[in-house]
Design an enzyme around this catalytic site. Sequence first.
Site, PDB file in Angstrom:
ATOM      1  CB  VAL B  51      -0.950   0.000   1.215  1.00  0.00           C
ATOM      2  CG1 VAL B  51      -1.905   1.190   1.166  1.00  0.00           C
ATOM      3  CG2 VAL B  51      -1.741  -1.302   1.275  1.00  0.00           C
ATOM      4  CD  GLU B  52      -1.212   6.063  -2.265  1.00  0.00           C
ATOM      5  OE1 GLU B  52      -1.182   5.837  -3.479  1.00  0.00           O
ATOM      6  OE2 GLU B  52      -1.796   7.035  -1.761  1.00  0.00           O
ATOM      7  N   GLY B  53       1.141   4.007   1.364  1.00  0.00           N
ATOM      8  CA  GLY B  53       1.570   4.686   2.580  1.00  0.00           C
ATOM      9  C   GLY B  53       2.831   4.103   3.199  1.00  0.00           C
TER      10      GLY B  53
END
Lengths: 355, 255
Positions: B51-53
């Site tokens: 996930v991009e976070g």
Amino acid sequence: MKPSEYDFVAARRRLEAKEKSAGEKLTSLEDAAARVTNGDVVAVGGILFSRTPMALVHAILRERRTGLTLVRNLMCQEGEFMMAVGAVERVVTAWFGIGLPWGVSKIMREHVEGGKVVYEEWSHLALGLRFRAAAMGVPFLPALTMLGSDLVAIGPMKTVIDPYTGTTLAAIPALYPDVAILHVHRADRFGNCQIDGYPHMDADIARAASTVLVTAEALIPDEEVRRHPDRTVIPGFLVDAVVPAPWGAFPHECYGLYEADFEHFDEYAAAIDARGTAGVTEFLDRHVYGPASWLESLELWGAERLARQARRAHELVPATDIMGGLSTPPKPPALGAPRQSRGAPRPPDAFTGYA
Amino acid sequence: MTTIASPTEWLAVVASRQLRDHTTVFAGVGVPLLAAALAQATHAPNLTIVVEGGIVGPRIKPGRLPISTNEMRTAYRATMLTGITDTFLLAQRGALDVGFIGGAQIDPYGNVNTTVIGDYARPKVRLPGTGGANDIASLCRQVIIVTAHERRRFVPRVAFVTSPGWLDGAGGRERAGLRFGGVSGVVTTLGVFGFDPTTRRMRVDALHPGVTMDDVRANTGFEVLSADGIDTTAPPAADELELLRALDPERRFLG
């Protein structure tokens, strides 16, 4: 984009000329916020509703600054606050809103569609690389992203030919902000900063900016930093101001300590649905301009609500895993400590920094 | 438990089947993340969700579904937490096999708009922006778009190319410098769509049972190519629905 944003020579001269002290940085929120001047490019640490430097955002709002450029990869309420009071003339971001359940930001739409604020859009990675390039002291970085899209067609980004293979690459320009505002888990009085959980982009932003202002959940002794130097992500000599701010990201989250207050987002969004920008200014009057201090502003939420958000965090991240296993969660003096999750052994209080 | 799947459940289940075991998926929150978690619980136990976070290898805590790509719910029991820039650089390096994104407005070449309707400087409607979608569409080995199938979403030409699909068709990505990847599929509430390897225009690969080409035409603002021998998707199985519903007991995303 202003050419000064990627002027790596001028940015280096500014850092060279600046005192890079291992000495005392401890100060007040008011003194820290006073270092932001009208027209500054201000980069905001954390991301969306995670580790937002909310206490500093409040302090800057109270200084009534104007003409700011606000930079943050995923911009949240802080962008709406600054728009609602006319503090910001340009936002540089990849995304603007609170989150999918709360829809497209009506405040952002009103200000951008009405021509009052410029929305300069970069891809998430490209904006991250703008900070990375600046952190590296170079004018741009090559990348394979954003190419072919209309983000390039409407924006200032240029391409470059790879001198080795002849390939076309995106030339992502550096972004050297005037000021960085960051919220971290722990700092000592000399500005050495430690972050738990996901680091977001704070370390790059701190290296990129000319002036670095930090709030910390806990102020820790120098000795504790030296016992775990591997946990330090921003060296003290880059930091200009350190302010202890327990719950300093609330109602946004701080990893391992408290979850973002989604019920608040519901209430806030409902107020905007009902009354537009007035919904925001009413919130600011009550939470930002009314209280005399950050702690007074926190008291408006009530100890029970804060304790609930701490409990929710501990359901996701065991309490023993946070603060590097060294410190307890923050204890707002006026409010008492948030409750630990059941059964979790309580770490010793010796290192909290809160007497 | 009813074994009749809702449209969103169809979407999540069929999307989950697009993912292979022993691969990596770069997933957005909502249905893409649910679909990836379902794949992991069924046929792809060795799938890694990214996930991009900055979150690698998370699990979903039932009842605490992530709302943002950057929060503790999303990081639950992750195997690694790293910086956001470094996460996208994993995709640029070629380490992320599938990008799994939702879509606001999509055209026949798989280009997606989440930026503006109207003029960029003075838009009629200012949308939230790309977030990480442009990077995922540019950098992953392949991209699968997961979206409700509505005429207002499937338009002849997007007002703004936020996330590049095949751009203007054959050779479009190469001309722009996008050397890798591209949109391989679109999973919708009507079926599964691919792209013609020559023209790069959207074509039907499979339809959900009972859905006809007339339904597709009625809900699409452009001509969708029709392949010979269109498949019919297998309905969500009881165990797939049970696992999916356990992930979202409040039906926040399943509706």
